[in-house]
Design a protein around this motif. Structure first.
Motif, short mmCIF file in Angstrom:
data_model
loop_
_atom_site.label_atom_id
_atom_site.label_comp_id
_atom_site.label_asym_id
_atom_site.label_seq_id
_atom_site.Cartn_x
_atom_site.Cartn_y
_atom_site.Cartn_z
N LEU A 593 0.83 -1.20 0.00
CA LEU A 593 0.00 0.00 0.00
C LEU A 593 0.87 1.26 0.00
N ILE A 594 1.89 1.28 0.84
CA ILE A 594 2.77 2.44 0.92
C ILE A 594 3.43 2.68 -0.42
N LEU A 595 3.93 1.61 -1.03
CA LEU A 595 4.57 1.74 -2.34
C LEU A 595 3.57 2.17 -3.41
N SER A 596 2.34 1.68 -3.32
CA SER A 596 1.33 2.01 -4.32
C SER A 596 1.00 3.49 -4.34
N ILE A 597 1.15 4.16 -3.21
CA ILE A 597 0.84 5.59 -3.15
C ILE A 597 1.67 6.37 -4.16
N THR A 598 2.91 5.92 -4.40
CA THR A 598 3.79 6.62 -5.35
C THR A 598 3.34 6.46 -6.79
N GLN A 599 2.39 5.57 -7.04
CA GLN A 599 1.92 5.31 -8.40
C GLN A 599 0.66 6.10 -8.75
N THR A 600 0.11 6.82 -7.79
CA THR A 600 -1.17 7.47 -8.00
C THR A 600 -1.02 8.83 -8.68
N ARG A 601 -2.12 9.26 -9.28
CA ARG A 601 -2.15 10.58 -9.91
C ARG A 601 -1.97 11.68 -8.88
N ALA A 602 -2.56 11.50 -7.70
CA ALA A 602 -2.45 12.51 -6.66
C ALA A 602 -1.01 12.69 -6.20
N PHE A 603 -0.19 11.64 -6.36
CA PHE A 603 1.21 11.73 -5.93
C PHE A 603 2.07 12.38 -7.00
N LYS A 604 1.76 12.12 -8.26
CA LYS A 604 2.62 12.60 -9.36
C LYS A 604 2.19 13.94 -9.93
N TYR A 605 0.99 14.38 -9.55
CA TYR A 605 0.48 15.66 -10.04
C TYR A 605 -0.02 16.49 -8.86
N ARG A 606 -0.19 17.75 -9.11
CA ARG A 606 -0.89 18.61 -8.17
C ARG A 606 -1.84 19.50 -8.95
N GLY A 607 -2.77 20.10 -8.23
CA GLY A 607 -3.72 21.00 -8.88
C GLY A 607 -3.03 22.23 -9.43
N ALA A 608 -3.67 22.87 -10.39
CA ALA A 608 -3.08 24.03 -11.04
C ALA A 608 -2.96 25.22 -10.10
N THR A 609 -3.64 25.19 -8.98
CA THR A 609 -3.53 26.24 -7.97
C THR A 609 -2.86 25.67 -6.75
N MET A 610 -1.85 26.37 -6.26
CA MET A 610 -1.14 25.91 -5.07
C MET A 610 -1.74 26.57 -3.84
N GLN A 611 -2.04 25.77 -2.84
CA GLN A 611 -2.54 26.31 -1.59
C GLN A 611 -1.37 26.78 -0.74
#
Length: 615
Positions: A593-611
């Motif tokens: 599971l921990i390793l799988s997190i690195t494969q997700t879109r949420a991990f490799k991308y961020r929204g166009a607006t930075m908080q």
């Protein structure tokens, strides 16, 4: 430090036109009344969001279109980058461990949530200082603690910057610089006699700041640092000038914050793909709680973090390293509130001053051995009839044949009494009062931490006073009588049965066979879950929980929040569905599971607006 602040405005000159200094903070007049240099820079951080729409990547070496930059560093999309089984790329068949199933239909059209601006936690700061400078003094332990949000201290919303924190950074920098100066030859890694001071300084600027900022310096940044070194050297000496560079590095927001600008993605609407350097930082802080190591920085520089296999290979390497224990232990230290165990006080003579620390170490060792070095299964975490102890702790537990010495080793326990993490004496003692166990606290822990159930707060007018001990009634009977009627019953009907399962553990966390002179009833019924049904005791409850998809989903949720420093958003549904599916298909393998997190879109991308973080 006065000398340092006198030059910080010069060092960060690219921001001077954007910063209007308050009275007493002007750079041109060299007036420095306590909020200069670093403090001015901190106030500039919200302006960093203005550059998010830029097509170039600050410090990444990548040009506006993702192609090679003028510096010649290949981009993530460069066609000539090394691929698996090619020179410079990983060899052998690609591993499927940690790989995700295909995303649900339509997920590629879903925007990635805005990524928060994350400051290093105290724990991450200490780890990074250790890896950057070899300094194990842990100055971060003296910083103001971060606020805890959704169970963890690494939330961006909990990292509020105050003048006191800035002062603490400055004080820590002074101490770090003093120790670094005393160990300058090792830090420089350059023969000043044969190569010369300036050559060694230039080499140091390139290597030190690449590691401190987790990316190569831009040409303008580098020139300002060289100029700063020259001014410092002419005003003092070579050793002082190098020390001042160290001070600049560890006080810069580029060190203290995990800045992510990324690059606009042509395939992900509303999302920004992270640069290779930013991905390296995400991987590193997720898996070892610190800055990227030399191998990971090299992979980022060569563009070898662009494929799922390359990301997974680096992630697995870091998690398997000894530093991987840091993150696993830190997660479970917070998830189980293990830090509170160290503060426990009990009146019993057997609960010596050494016991709380040993109880903490037991759980930390156990979770690391199960997750990283064992089968990684959630079921093992919840049902294992073994733990790790030294002689003193095993004697505290009453183990028949305790190991000898201070070393923690695997100890087999009675499977009729012990069942994994939930029966560790540290957890059981933590969820107890000084003179008796707390079924309520234990039941709340199971509901909230394992089932992710949001329980309402008790009514304001409720009487939470513990009943006086009655030798003719068990603690269970007294609590049932107190909470079975009135406004308390609604919640306690869901809480109490789970807590009663652990009635065989006293306020010291040790197994008992009676409650005083009375027989113990630890039976109950699990309700409101996907594995509802009766259980006889804590053994049966743990077995039911280990089979629950609700528990697995809760584990995924908590690891997602820990990894991203924020709660999940509606647009994270695709990511969490993929993670939950992969976790279930693995049989509940937490390491995967921990390793799988690195494969997700949420991990490799961020929204166009930075908080932005609160400053």
């Amino acid at each position: 430090m006065r000398f340092l602040t006198a030059h910080l405005c010069h060092l960060e000159g690219m921001h001077a036109s954007r910063y209007s200094a308050p009275a007493g903070e002007t750079c041109s007049g060299r007036t420095h009344s306590g909020w200069t240099g670093l403090r001015a820079y901190f106030r500039l951080l919200p302006m960093l969001t203005l550059t998010v729409g830029c097509h170039g990547i600050i410090g990444s070496g990548e040009g506006p279109t993702g192609g090679p930059s003028p510096d010649g560093v290949p981009s993530l999309d460069a066609p000539n980058q090394a691929q698996p089984n090619q020179p410079g790329g990983p060899t052998g068949p690609p591993s499927t461990v940690g790989m995700l199933p295909p995303p649900p239909p339509g997920c590629d059209q879903e925007a990635t949530p805005a990524a928060p601006l994350r400051r290093l936690t105290r724990w991450e700061y200490d780890n990074t200082v250790l890896d950057l400078l070899g300094d194990a003094s842990q100055p971060g332990t003296g910083f103001i603690p971060e606020a805890t949000h959704f169970g963890f201290d690494n939330s961006a919303s909990g990292a509020v910057l105050s003048p006191v924190v800035v002062e603490q950074y400055e004080s820590a920098a002074q101490a770090l610089v003093a120790r670094a100066k005393a160990n300058l030859p090792a830090l420089l890694n350059c023969d000043v006699v044969t190569q010369g001071e300036d050559a060694c300084a230039n080499q140091f600027i390139d290597s030190f700041f690449k590691r401190a900022y987790r990316r190569p310096l831009e040409a303008s940044e580098r020139q300002r640092l060289v100029d700063f070194y020259q001014v410092s050297k002419s005003s003092a000496d070579f050793e002082t000038a190098i020390s001042m560079l160290v001070s600049v590095g560890v006080q810069s927001p580029k060190f203290l914050y995990r800045l992510e600008f990324g690059m606009p993605s042509p395939t992900q609407a509303g999302s920004v793909e992270l640069s290779s350097w930013e991905l390296a930082s995400r991987i590193s802080y997720l898996l070892i709680g610190s800055m990227p190591d030399t191998e990971l920085l090299s992979a980022a520089e060569q563009g070898l973090l662009s494929t799922p296999q390359q990301l997974l290979g680096q992630a697995q390497r870091l998690l398997d390293s000894e530093r991987g224990a840091r993150v696993v232990q830190n997660f479970y230290r917070q998830w189980t509130h293990l830090d509170k165990v160290g503060e426990l006080k009990r009146s019993a003579a057997s609960f010596t001053d050494a016991i709380p620390g040993l109880l903490q170490r037991e759980t930390e060792t156990f979770v690391d051995q199960v997750i990283r070095k064992g089968d990684g299964q959630l079921a093992t975490l919840l049902t294992a009839p073994f733990s790790f102890m030294n002689q003193e702790l095993a004697s505290y537990y009453g183990v028949d044949q305790p190991p000898m010495g201070d070393k923690f080793v695997r100890v087999e326990l009675d499977p009729a009494r012990y069942s994994g993490l939930l029966t560790h004496a540290g957890l059981m003692a933590q969820f107890a009062h000084d003179e008796q166990p707390s079924a309520v606290a234990r039941g709340v822990f199971v509901r909230e931490q394992l089932l992710c159930t949001e329980l309402p707060s008790p009514p304001a007018n409720v009487d939470a006073t513990l009943p006086e001990p009655d030798p003719g009634a068990t603690a269970r009977e007294q609590l049932t009588q107190k909470t079975s009627a009135g406004p308390c019953n609604g919640c306690h009907a869901a809480i109490n049965p789970l807590g009663f399962a652990f009635e065989h553990f006293d306020q010291l966390g040790r197994h008992r066979t009676t409650d005083g002179d009375l027989a113990i009833n630890s039976s109950g019924e699990l309700t409101g879950t996907d594995v509802d049904g009766p259980f006889v005791d804590h053994i049966g409850l743990a077995q039911q929980l280990s089979k629950s998809e609700m528990v697995r989903s809760c584990v995924v949720t908590n690891w997602f929040r820990y990894a991203h420093g924020r709660e999940e958003a509606p647009s994270d549904n695709c990511t969490t569905q993929q993670l939950t599916q992969a976790f279930s298909q693995s049989g509940g393998n937490i390491k995967q599971l921990i390793l799988s997190i690195t494969q997700t879109r949420a991990f490799k991308y961020r929204g166009a607006t930075m908080q932005g973080a609160q400053l």
